[in-house]
Every structure is written in structure tokens, then in C-alpha cells.
Design a protein around this motif. Sequence first.
Motif, PDB file in Angstrom:
ATOM      1  N   ARG A   1       0.842  -1.201   0.000  1.00  0.00           N
ATOM      2  CA  ARG A   1       0.000   0.000   0.000  1.00  0.00           C
ATOM      3  C   ARG A   1       0.873   1.244   0.000  1.00  0.00           C
ATOM      4  O   ARG A   1       1.971   1.243   0.537  1.00  0.00           O
ATOM      5  CB  ARG A   1      -0.879   0.031   1.256  1.00  0.00           C
ATOM      6  CG  ARG A   1      -1.725  -1.184   1.478  1.00  0.00           C
ATOM      7  CD  ARG A   1      -2.878  -1.230   0.529  1.00  0.00           C
ATOM      8  NE  ARG A   1      -3.751  -2.357   0.876  1.00  0.00           N
ATOM      9  CZ  ARG A   1      -4.873  -2.599   0.274  1.00  0.00           C
ATOM     10  NH1 ARG A   1      -5.294  -1.838  -0.703  1.00  0.00           N
ATOM     11  NH2 ARG A   1      -5.610  -3.627   0.638  1.00  0.00           N
ATOM     12  N   SER A   2       0.364   2.323  -0.555  1.00  0.00           N
ATOM     13  CA  SER A   2       1.098   3.584  -0.581  1.00  0.00           C
ATOM     14  C   SER A   2       1.013   4.262   0.778  1.00  0.00           C
ATOM     15  O   SER A   2       0.151   3.943   1.610  1.00  0.00           O
ATOM     16  CB  SER A   2       0.511   4.509  -1.648  1.00  0.00           C
ATOM     17  OG  SER A   2      -0.785   4.930  -1.255  1.00  0.00           O
ATOM     18  N   ALA A   3       1.905   5.219   1.019  1.00  0.00           N
ATOM     19  CA  ALA A   3       1.888   5.982   2.269  1.00  0.00           C
ATOM     20  C   ALA A   3       0.554   6.706   2.425  1.00  0.00           C
ATOM     21  O   ALA A   3       0.000   6.787   3.522  1.00  0.00           O
ATOM     22  CB  ALA A   3       3.048   6.969   2.304  1.00  0.00           C
ATOM     23  N   THR A   4       0.001   7.204   1.330  1.00  0.00           N
ATOM     24  CA  THR A   4      -1.282   7.902   1.365  1.00  0.00           C
ATOM     25  C   THR A   4      -2.398   6.965   1.836  1.00  0.00           C
ATOM     26  O   THR A   4      -3.244   7.355   2.634  1.00  0.00           O
ATOM     27  CB  THR A   4      -1.643   8.450  -0.035  1.00  0.00           C
ATOM     28  OG1 THR A   4      -0.548   9.227  -0.507  1.00  0.00           O
ATOM     29  CG2 THR A   4      -2.893   9.280  -0.006  1.00  0.00           C
ATOM     30  N   TRP A   5      -2.391   5.735   1.337  1.00  0.00           N
ATOM     31  CA  TRP A   5      -3.395   4.758   1.753  1.00  0.00           C
ATOM     32  C   TRP A   5      -3.292   4.517   3.248  1.00  0.00           C
ATOM     33  O   TRP A   5      -4.297   4.475   3.940  1.00  0.00           O
ATOM     34  CB  TRP A   5      -3.196   3.445   0.992  1.00  0.00           C
ATOM     35  CG  TRP A   5      -4.280   2.440   1.264  1.00  0.00           C
ATOM     36  CD1 TRP A   5      -5.417   2.261   0.539  1.00  0.00           C
ATOM     37  CD2 TRP A   5      -4.356   1.496   2.355  1.00  0.00           C
ATOM     38  NE1 TRP A   5      -6.180   1.250   1.103  1.00  0.00           N
ATOM     39  CE2 TRP A   5      -5.550   0.772   2.222  1.00  0.00           C
ATOM     40  CE3 TRP A   5      -3.520   1.199   3.421  1.00  0.00           C
ATOM     41  CZ2 TRP A   5      -5.931  -0.236   3.093  1.00  0.00           C
ATOM     42  CZ3 TRP A   5      -3.896   0.199   4.308  1.00  0.00           C
ATOM     43  CH2 TRP A   5      -5.086  -0.504   4.148  1.00  0.00           C
ATOM     44  N   TRP A   6      -2.065   4.339   3.771  1.00  0.00           N
ATOM     45  CA  TRP A   6      -1.877   4.076   5.196  1.00  0.00           C
ATOM     46  C   TRP A   6      -2.324   5.261   6.045  1.00  0.00           C
ATOM     47  O   TRP A   6      -2.976   5.074   7.073  1.00  0.00           O
ATOM     48  CB  TRP A   6      -0.419   3.716   5.495  1.00  0.00           C
ATOM     49  CG  TRP A   6      -0.143   2.292   5.142  1.00  0.00           C
ATOM     50  CD1 TRP A   6       0.552   1.836   4.072  1.00  0.00           C
ATOM     51  CD2 TRP A   6      -0.586   1.129   5.848  1.00  0.00           C
ATOM     52  NE1 TRP A   6       0.565   0.452   4.069  1.00  0.00           N
ATOM     53  CE2 TRP A   6      -0.122   0.002   5.154  1.00  0.00           C
ATOM     54  CE3 TRP A   6      -1.337   0.924   7.012  1.00  0.00           C
ATOM     55  CZ2 TRP A   6      -0.366  -1.301   5.573  1.00  0.00           C
ATOM     56  CZ3 TRP A   6      -1.573  -0.379   7.434  1.00  0.00           C
ATOM     57  CH2 TRP A   6      -1.099  -1.464   6.724  1.00  0.00           C
ATOM     58  N   ILE A   7      -1.989   6.476   5.627  1.00  0.00           N
ATOM     59  CA  ILE A   7      -2.408   7.662   6.386  1.00  0.00           C
ATOM     60  C   ILE A   7      -3.926   7.719   6.456  1.00  0.00           C
ATOM     61  O   ILE A   7      -4.512   7.961   7.514  1.00  0.00           O
ATOM     62  CB  ILE A   7      -1.841   8.959   5.755  1.00  0.00           C
ATOM     63  CG1 ILE A   7      -0.308   8.964   5.815  1.00  0.00           C
ATOM     64  CG2 ILE A   7      -2.432  10.189   6.410  1.00  0.00           C
ATOM     65  CD1 ILE A   7       0.272   9.028   7.207  1.00  0.00           C
ATOM     66  N   ARG A   8      -4.598   7.475   5.331  1.00  0.00           N
ATOM     67  CA  ARG A   8      -6.063   7.468   5.312  1.00  0.00           C
ATOM     68  C   ARG A   8      -6.611   6.370   6.234  1.00  0.00           C
ATOM     69  O   ARG A   8      -7.569   6.583   6.975  1.00  0.00           O
ATOM     70  CB  ARG A   8      -6.550   7.274   3.872  1.00  0.00           C
ATOM     71  CG  ARG A   8      -8.009   7.568   3.665  1.00  0.00           C
ATOM     72  CD  ARG A   8      -8.423   7.636   2.195  1.00  0.00           C
ATOM     73  NE  ARG A   8      -7.917   6.552   1.371  1.00  0.00           N
ATOM     74  CZ  ARG A   8      -7.035   6.706   0.374  1.00  0.00           C
ATOM     75  NH1 ARG A   8      -6.573   7.893   0.068  1.00  0.00           N
ATOM     76  NH2 ARG A   8      -6.628   5.671  -0.323  1.00  0.00           N
TER      77      ARG A   8
ATOM     78  N   GLU B   1      -0.270   9.282  14.651  1.00  0.00           N
ATOM     79  CA  GLU B   1       1.183   9.187  14.574  1.00  0.00           C
ATOM     80  C   GLU B   1       1.799   9.913  15.766  1.00  0.00           C
ATOM     81  O   GLU B   1       1.259  10.896  16.252  1.00  0.00           O
ATOM     82  CB  GLU B   1       1.700   9.781  13.268  1.00  0.00           C
ATOM     83  CG  GLU B   1       1.393   8.916  12.062  1.00  0.00           C
ATOM     84  CD  GLU B   1       2.143   9.367  10.845  1.00  0.00           C
ATOM     85  OE1 GLU B   1       3.280   8.921  10.648  1.00  0.00           O
ATOM     86  OE2 GLU B   1       1.575  10.181  10.105  1.00  0.00           O
TER      87      GLU B   1
ATOM     88  N   GLN C   1       8.596   2.307   3.991  1.00  0.00           N
ATOM     89  CA  GLN C   1       7.774   3.303   4.677  1.00  0.00           C
ATOM     90  C   GLN C   1       7.815   3.015   6.172  1.00  0.00           C
ATOM     91  O   GLN C   1       7.653   1.873   6.578  1.00  0.00           O
ATOM     92  CB  GLN C   1       6.333   3.204   4.199  1.00  0.00           C
ATOM     93  CG  GLN C   1       6.186   3.449   2.714  1.00  0.00           C
ATOM     94  CD  GLN C   1       4.767   3.208   2.289  1.00  0.00           C
ATOM     95  OE1 GLN C   1       3.860   3.889   2.729  1.00  0.00           O
ATOM     96  NE2 GLN C   1       4.566   2.219   1.422  1.00  0.00           N
TER      97      GLN C   1
END
Length: 75
Positions: A29-36, A45, A67
Motif C-alpha cells: 500500500r502507498s503511504a497515502t493509503w496508510w495515512i487514510r 502518529e 515506509q
Amino acid sequence: MSFLDIGHPGQRTFKVDELSKFGRPAKPRSATWWIRFFVQSRIEENEVAIKKFELASAKKHYQSACQIFHLKSFI
């Protein structure tokens, strides 16, 4: 303090022993996906841990190949 290393989204090769219990590798998964995901799950965080890690990694000239998220503990 919790630490989560979720790998690198460009990493597409998996070893047989890294397969999930369902017989398939976990989907990167992308960093954006994880943040969401963290926002939706109300996982925060840890800003203090992030700054400490950034300072320490800068002193050691560390370049992460994955990441890294520093999360607040639930306890």
C-alpha cells in the motif's frame, strides 16, 4: 511508542515464507493509503518519535528503503 514498518510500495517480489496465512502475499500500500487508514481507524502518529527518528537517522546518514510510521500507543 509503537513502530510500524510496512515495506515499500514498489517492492513487488515476495518470498515463499513471506506469504500470508491465506496463501497470498500482502498487498503493498502507498503511504497515502496508510495515512487514510490511520485517520479512519483513529490511529495517531507519534510526532515526538518521528522527530527523534529523523534526527537520529540524519546523524547516521540512514536512508530508509521502506515506509516507516511511528504510532501512538493505545495504552
